[in-house]
Scaffold this motif. Sequence first.
Motif, mmCIF file in Angstrom:
data_model
loop_
_atom_site.group_PDB
_atom_site.id
_atom_site.type_symbol
_atom_site.label_atom_id
_atom_site.label_comp_id
_atom_site.label_asym_id
_atom_site.label_seq_id
_atom_site.Cartn_x
_atom_site.Cartn_y
_atom_site.Cartn_z
ATOM 1 N N LEU A 154 43.414 32.340 31.007
ATOM 2 C CA LEU A 154 43.655 33.761 31.187
ATOM 3 C C LEU A 154 45.097 34.158 30.872
ATOM 4 O O LEU A 154 45.342 35.214 30.294
ATOM 5 N N ARG A 158 46.048 37.087 28.271
ATOM 6 C CA ARG A 158 46.847 38.247 28.678
ATOM 7 C C ARG A 158 48.096 38.387 27.803
ATOM 8 O O ARG A 158 48.505 39.490 27.444
ATOM 9 N N GLU A 186 35.643 34.258 33.388
ATOM 10 C CA GLU A 186 37.049 34.547 33.131
ATOM 11 C C GLU A 186 37.202 35.686 32.124
ATOM 12 O O GLU A 186 38.088 36.537 32.263
ATOM 13 N N GLU A 189 36.466 38.825 34.014
ATOM 14 C CA GLU A 189 37.579 39.139 34.914
ATOM 15 C C GLU A 189 38.731 39.768 34.150
ATOM 16 O O GLU A 189 39.314 40.782 34.572
ATOM 17 N N LEU A 190 39.070 39.168 33.020
ATOM 18 C CA LEU A 190 40.148 39.700 32.190
ATOM 19 C C LEU A 190 39.817 41.107 31.716
ATOM 20 O O LEU A 190 40.666 42.006 31.731
ATOM 21 N N THR A 191 38.577 41.301 31.287
ATOM 22 C CA THR A 191 38.160 42.599 30.767
ATOM 23 C C THR A 191 38.302 43.684 31.826
ATOM 24 O O THR A 191 38.869 44.756 31.569
ATOM 25 N N ASP A 193 40.134 43.662 34.581
ATOM 26 C CA ASP A 193 41.531 43.850 34.971
ATOM 27 C C ASP A 193 42.278 44.676 33.932
ATOM 28 O O ASP A 193 43.020 45.615 34.278
ATOM 29 N N TYR A 194 42.079 44.368 32.655
ATOM 30 C CA TYR A 194 42.794 45.111 31.614
ATOM 31 C C TYR A 194 42.270 46.543 31.511
ATOM 32 O O TYR A 194 43.027 47.479 31.273
ATOM 33 N N THR A 204 36.016 42.854 24.228
ATOM 34 C CA THR A 204 35.986 41.425 24.517
ATOM 35 C C THR A 204 34.580 40.893 24.347
ATOM 36 O O THR A 204 33.601 41.629 24.498
#
Length: 255
Positions: A154, A158, A186, A189-191, A193-194, A204
């Motif tokens: 991650l 990022r 993951e 989660e990244l998607t 959060d961003y 993504t």
Amino acid sequence: MTKKTLTIKETVFGAGRPKIAVPVTAATMAAAIAQAQQAALPAVDVIEWRIDFLKGTVDPQAIAKTARRIQAVISPRLLLVTLRTKEEGGQVQVSDERYQELYRPLLATGSTDLVDLELLAHSNECITALTALAHDHQIKVIMSSHDFTKTPRLALLRQRLTQMEAAGADIAKLAVMPHRPADVLEVLELTQDYHLHGRLPLITMAMGDLGKITRVSGELFGSCLTFASVGQAQASAPGQIAVDELERILNDLRI
């Protein structure tokens, strides 16, 4: 932070149901026009012309002219032109000079709505020059990074998003290959959060069968575009779902 959206003509990225893109992977320019027309279905928002699938000697001026013709047959859908290099899972291996040579006439004539530029496969100077040229002609830039072998951690993903912001991207795109369910989690989660805290609309996907959930969950987690296949047209990445099936799933999952 206010949700970041991008409107191109009548299409809004970053809000509501993810938009649907269909790749055109024809080997000739004439076939690309025909394939684009077939792919311009009511559910489709974007046609992605993958010019790396073209065979033989490719004339950059002819690409620009053909893109104009594709825009005409797919209207009001948007045209995205992509030269995907082998480093990023595509069909060709080209120098920075050739990469720019193939893109410049297309951008200088405003012959597309969006262009895909690869963040890591080319020099900063190359990407900066093409981004500036695109913006000079009101063309939006999808800045992309693809990993067909693994899901980077991650922190690295990022960092790539931060680099895309700094490079002038209008939309950021990350595509990775998962090897376990935790990799898919993951990506999601990244998607999310961003989408909540980032500056750009984001695309993504985790590729392959394991990652199919990421292709249909964009409205929930915040991916603004998903790629589908049409008929016998060759999919441009593993895990793409047929457009009619994808539309049904996205409508069922609408929130």
